[in-house]
Design an enzyme around this catalytic site. Structure first.
Site, PDB file in Angstrom:
ATOM      1  N   ASP A 367       0.841  -1.202   0.000  1.00 56.43           N
ATOM      2  CA  ASP A 367       0.000   0.000   0.000  1.00 56.43           C
ATOM      3  C   ASP A 367       0.877   1.253   0.000  1.00 56.43           C
ATOM      4  OD1 ASP A 367      -2.269   1.910   1.144  1.00 56.43           O
ATOM      5  OD2 ASP A 367      -3.281   0.037   0.632  1.00 56.43           O
ATOM      6  N   ASP A 535     -19.166   4.181  -6.994  1.00 58.27           N
ATOM      7  CA  ASP A 535     -20.262   4.513  -7.906  1.00 58.27           C
ATOM      8  C   ASP A 535     -20.157   3.660  -9.162  1.00 58.27           C
ATOM      9  OD1 ASP A 535     -18.585   6.009  -9.927  1.00 58.27           O
ATOM     10  OD2 ASP A 535     -18.216   7.272  -8.178  1.00 58.27           O
ATOM     11  N   GLU A 615      -5.283 -18.952  15.577  1.00 62.06           N
ATOM     12  CA  GLU A 615      -5.712 -17.963  14.581  1.00 62.06           C
ATOM     13  C   GLU A 615      -5.187 -18.325  13.193  1.00 62.06           C
ATOM     14  OE1 GLU A 615      -6.054 -13.902  17.268  1.00 62.06           O
ATOM     15  OE2 GLU A 615      -4.068 -14.662  16.747  1.00 62.06           O
TER      16      GLU A 615
HETATM   17  C1  DGJ Z   1      -6.910   5.415   2.125  1.00 63.13           C
HETATM   18  C2  DGJ Z   1      -7.283   3.993   1.821  1.00 63.13           C
HETATM   19  O1  DGJ Z   1      -8.645   3.822   1.918  1.00 63.13           O
HETATM   20  C3  DGJ Z   1      -6.507   3.085   2.746  1.00 63.13           C
HETATM   21  O2  DGJ Z   1      -6.901   1.756   2.536  1.00 63.13           O
HETATM   22  C4  DGJ Z   1      -5.045   3.260   2.497  1.00 63.13           C
HETATM   23  O3  DGJ Z   1      -4.724   2.851   1.194  1.00 63.13           O
HETATM   24  C5  DGJ Z   1      -4.656   4.703   2.708  1.00 63.13           C
HETATM   25  N1  DGJ Z   1      -5.480   5.592   1.946  1.00 63.13           N
HETATM   26  C6  DGJ Z   1      -3.214   4.936   2.322  1.00 63.13           C
HETATM   27  O4  DGJ Z   1      -2.873   6.240   2.344  1.00 63.13           O
END
Ligand code: DGJ
Length: 746
Positions: A367, A535, A615
């Protein structure tokens, strides 16, 4: 033929399996709406339009003394401002002389096979034979402005789509001050409007109110469809529910600011309009130029909004989403965001991934935080190259290592944004939206990139495209973390600044189209601080959208419930996260977190390395189970069994395969009671007379209670649907249970 035009009576009829839409060209040439509702196979309903001479409701000049004929009281197919219809207008045109008027009169029509498409805008698509198109050309004689109304009829889905093209057929320029997509004048006053409101981390909560004299509005002025109101609404008859009552669903296939208005007029008729929000909007059309208003999907359900939702789910899965993942199973993913946020090294990511692989996870997603100087949210956006301190061998190096583990690999991007602390901003400070002489509004420490600029989009395509070409990337999460403000572009003249909000959205669509067509093997997931841009427009480019930044399973039940009214389960990104939950602090069994996330495109978002043996075992089992039933859950029919806005005790939902042979139902205890009542859920969608075996599985991850409790019963579908199945007596908040329902061979 789903669409017919009677040349003699000038009546248009459009039929789907269970609905009919009729309109008629009036004696003076206006296109009047006659009816939209339950199917009427034969006959024309012209008699429904009646008028008497009423005070303060004028008459078009050409109608002379025919004072009963008024645009203010007659139901219109596409309403326009300035010529005597005082209700909510779809169209408002300002002419060069400053006048604002358009009297739209019928000119011609065309019926053809297949479905119209909209250049530069997302729309439901169909092959020839799967839909029919009706085009009706209306003209304002005085100015030459032309409106082509477009209708797409999907018989099998009970869906009629609408959009329109507005062309300046005159010789001088005009300004569109309003260019909404569609109008529906329903001659009844017993309707309620259901809307889906919310806020960041609490999206698409359901709200319902009676349409009364005056207007009810659902809208967004945020430049995106927003967390606050969703561009999907339902109008239903008073008291309608899942299985009873006439309902109209309207979904705007658009991701920018929008307006939806339901207005009850002086004669108790209800007008509904939907389209791009007129506030802040102004579009110049030179002679010969055309503007396209985005599509609205209309769906009618005669027996409640359950069917309406399922029709939309099927339509979106089969005729809105595109590409490889339209029908393909989605990999179970692990996203590192909640585990690490910005703070990670390649080594840490690899150890997370290796651990996840061992549990059965198929895709590892890196991410935010991997590019530029992005160690916090105030810098780096715009600098789309790997941070060598975190990824010494770049994205390619990490991708290779993840693939060596036997996993797929994905990345996060936020192309539409820019931080002031970035090389991109230092080089192109003029590429962000800011009005001259003002300081821009900051949100999450970031500004908005001017997506109306082709050079900014080219830069994004080149820099992000370079990474996607070099590294083997199987998944991309496209995030967008703020609302638009200071909507002003240095690339446009002062007179055209009212176009920037929409040009931004068109720019985003253009860039998305480039990416998805150049990288067709990538699974794309939309996101906007969770579900701020959930959307139908987005689903044309990306088959799934991260539903909410709230990963608490109990809150997710309400969020996913609201989302399911307008959007299919296959589009809802849902992950199991840590307990206690990071947003709410709530402690929740892993089994329940799993059951809730499985009502979506499933994954994990936690530090799996910190899990205990039990878990880990449970997660392996969850993944095995999800893979076994994924097709049913993502592509089967979805039924809401409880109303989360009313039932405080438990929530339940169900999936049924299209052949009705297999079904799964899940229930979660929201509130355990002392001296509890017996709970029961009535299943849906089964074959009345077929016998089913029902296996009730009660799951727990509590130490010392490691065995699953199972109970097997047999019953005909009728019994399961009318009498129901017993819920266990829940002993604790948040316990959950699932039912596997299989048709028995005769
Ligand atoms: C907002 C997203 O919804 C999160 O899942 C994550 O990716 C953060 N941004 C990262 O900045």
């Amino acid at each position: 033929m789903a669409i017919t035009f009677n040349e003699k009576t000038k009546v248009f009829s459009m039929h789907t399996k269970n609905s009919t839409w009729q309109m008629q060209v009036s004696k003076y040439g206006h296109l009047l709406h006659l009816y939209y509702g339950r199917k009427i196979s034969e006959g024309e309903l012209s008699y429904l339009v009646r008028g008497i001479n009423r005070g303060f409701s004028g008459t078009p000049y050409e109608a002379g003394e025919d004072r009963a004929y008024s645009l203010d009281t007659y139901p219109q197919e596409y309403s326009a401002f300035g010529v005597g219809d005082y209700r909510e207008a779809c169209l408002c045109v300002e002419h060069e002389d400053g006048s604002r008027a358009a009297e739209l009169l019928f000119d011609s029509c065309e019926i053809c096979q297949g479905k119209y498409m909209l250049s530069g805008l997302p729309a439901v698509w169909a092959d020839k034979g799967e839909a029919e198109t009706l085009k009706i050309l209306l003209k304002d004689k005085a100015s030459g402005v032309e409106v082509t109304l477009l209708y797409g009829v999907f018989e099998e889905y009970d869906v009629i789509t609408r959009a329109c093209r507005i062309r300046n057929g005159g010789e001088t320029e005009v300004w569109l001050e309003r260019a909404l997509s569609a109008c529906l004048d329903i001659q009844r006053d017993d309707l309620e409007m259901i809307t889906f409101y919310g806020r960041h981390t609490m999206e698409r909560l359901i709200e319902r109110g009676k349409c009364r004299h005056g207007k009810i509005v659902a809208d967004s002025l945020r430049g995106s469809s927003s967390h606050q109101q969703n561009p999907f609404v339902i109008l239903c008859e008073t008291g309608a529910g899942e299985e009873w009552g006439e309902c109209y669903g309207m979904s705007l296939v658009y991701s920018g600011s929008f307006l939806a208005v339901a207005e009850v007029d002086q004669l108790n008729q209800t007008r509904f309009v939907m389209g791009i929000h007129p506030q802040g909007f102004r579009w110049k059309l030179k002679a010969g130029e055309e503007f396209t208003a985005p599509e609205v999907i209309f769906s009618f359900g005669g027996s409640g909004y359950g069917d309406l939702s399922r029709n939309l789910h099927r339509l979106y899965r089969e005729h809105l989403t595109r590409g490889k993942y339209r029908d393909k199973r989605r990999p179970v993913l692990l996203n590192n965001w909640e585990a690490t946020e910005f703070h990670f090294t390649e080594e840490q990511l690899l150890s997370l991934a290796a651990d996840a692989k061992e549990l059965g996870v198929e895709l590892f997603v890196m991410d935010d935080g991997w590019f530029g100087g992005r160690n916090h949210d105030r810098c780096g956006l715009g600098d789309w190259r790997a941070n060598p301190k975190k990824l010494p061998k770049g994205v390619k190096g990490l991708a290779e290592k993840i693939h060596q583990l036997g996993m797929e690999f994905g990345i996060w991007i936020e192309p539409e944004m820019i931080n002031e602390d970035s090389d991109l901003f230092r080089t192109h400070p003029d590429w962000c939206l800011t009005a001259p002489g003002r300081t821009p509004n900051r949100e999450r420490g970031q500004l908005v990139l001017d997506m109306s600029r082709p050079e900014a989009r080219d830069y994004l395509f080149d820099s992000i495209g370079k990474i996607l070409r070099k590294a083997k990337v199987d998944y991309v999460k496209w995030d967008m973390n703020r609302s638009l403000s200071d909507v002003w572009s240095g690339a446009c003249s002062a007179m055209r600044q009212g176009e920037i909000g929409h040009r931004y959205v068109l720019g985003v669509y253009e860039l998305m189209e480039r990416f998805v067509s150049c990288f067709p093997d990538i699974l794309w997931e939309g996101c906007s601080g969770g579900g701020g841009r959930f959307d139908a427009g987005m689903l044309y480019y990306m088959p799934q959208i991260w539903c909410s930044d709230n990963t608490d399973a109990i809150e997710r039940i309400s969020i996913q419930y609201g989302t399911s009214f307008g959007y299919p389960v296959s589009s809802i990104g849902a992950h199991v996260s840590v307990s206690p939950n990071l947003q709410t602090g709530r402690t929740m069994p892993l089994a329940t977190r799993g059951i809730v996330a499985m009502a979506g495109a499933f994954g994990y978002e936690l530090d799996v390395r910190k899990l205990n043996c039990r878990e880990r075992e449970l997660i392996r089992e969850q993944i095995r189970w999800y893979k076994q039933y994924q097709e049913l859950m993502l592509y089967g029919d979805y039924y809401r069994l409880t109303k989360t806005e009313e039932n405080q005790d438990f929530a339940a939902w169900q999936f049924v395969s299209r052949n009705q042979k297999l079904s799964l139902a899940s229930a979660v205890c929201l509130h355990a009671r002392s001296n509890p009542l017996f709970g029961r859920i009535r299943l849906k969608g089964l074959k009345e007379d077929a016998w089913y075996q029902v296996r009730r599985e009660r799951l727990t991850d509590e130490p010392g209670m490691e065995s699953e409790e199972q109970e097997v019963t047999m019953c005909p579908g009728g019994g399961l649907m009318h009498a129901g199945v017993n819920l266990p007596v829940f002993e604790k908040d948040y316990e959950s249970v699932r039912f596997v329902v299989e048709m028995m061979e005769c």
